[in-house]
Design a protein around this motif. Structure first.
Motif: not given
Length: 282
Positions: A20, A78, A82, A119, A123, A127
């Protein structure tokens, strides 16, 4: 801004967070705690022990820091990459392993940032992670969006108590229409369960405060709330012991915890409305 990520050799979650950062053009220093970064992590952990969660299985990796903020686990890391601190509340440290990500709290974040929240879920799912979400009934529209996009594999609803005590237990005014909207939505996910922790409740604001645990009758009323919302008496429902070590409310620090044996009358009451009710094992 300088980023450091503390990883463990072979950690898939660590690889995803590093990926990421690379996708976003973020420079970082990696310290593998099982290799050349062992001493660096020891010093970091020693200096930040209070900010790093260590569970029964040890410390959850990765741990990401920009020098001021510390993010532990794939979800919080994450989310921070973001949206910075906008998603605080939505993500916390998880306890599940391998491909599972938990510590995702639909009701605890600011609904203003639903776009960013979604979002992050996309993500993680993109994954190949499996997601376990929790809700207490608030932010029902967000949970519906999660359902519509198929972004959760397991949803746990913490039904805090009967209607008349919900706001008091949560410590804020609650629109019960939203809670009642969430209950049937939960049952539409691939796997779900309802659960209630038998918590102490401030019955009357006074000096000293009048405090007592939810009663067996009130747990029965909570089970009925689930039955009314789902139209079924056969939902998975778990009754949980309250742990005084986890409370941040000083008013409850002196309250003596209940025992498993105290829970049997609660289970009996709940089974009048949810026949699959069980007591969580210690």
């Amino acid at each position: 801004m300088s980023y450091t990520i503390y990883t463990a050799t072979g950690c898939t979650r660590c690889k995803i967070v590093k990926q990421c950062m690379k996708e976003r053009g973020i420079d970082f220093v990696e310290q593998d705690m099982k290799a050349e970064g062992k001493e660096a992590f020891r010093k970091f952990y020693s200096a930040n022990r209070k900010s790093i969660f260590r569970g029964p299985d040890g410390v959850e990796f990765p741990i990401l820091t920009d020098g001021s903020t510390i993010c532990q686990g794939i979800g919080t890391s994450i989310a921070f990459l973001h949206a910075g601190n906008k998603l605080d509340g939505f993500f916390g440290v998880g306890t599940l392993h391998k491909e599972w990500v938990d510590g995702i709290y639909v009701s605890a974040g600011n609904p203003k940032y639903v776009t960013e929240f979604m979002e992050v879920l996309r993500y993680l799912k993109g994954n190949n992670m499996k997601l376990q979400l929790e809700t207490n009934g608030l932010n029902s529209n967000i949970l519906q969006q999660v359902l519509d996009e198929g972004l959760a594999d397991v949803v746990i609803m913490n039904v805090l108590g009967p209607r008349e005590l919900y706001s008091r237990i949560l410590g804020q005014e609650v629109d019960m229409n939203e809670v009642e909207k969430t209950i049937p939505t939960v049952t539409k996910f691939p796997e779900y369960r309802f659960q209630t922790t038998v918590v102490p409740v401030i019955r009357q604001e006074s000096e000293p405060n009048e405090i007592s645990f939810l009663t067996a009758k009130e747990i029965g009323e909570t089970a009925k709330l689930i039955a009314d919302g789902t139209g079924s008496m056969k939902n998975p429902y778990l009754i949980r012991l309250w742990n005084p070590k986890l409370t941040t409310d000083q008013r409850f620090k002196a309250v003596k915890a209940m025992s498993i044996n105290d829970m049997f009358s609660y289970r009996t009451s709940a089974r009048c409305h949810q026949v699959l009710t069980e007591i969580e094992k210690e």
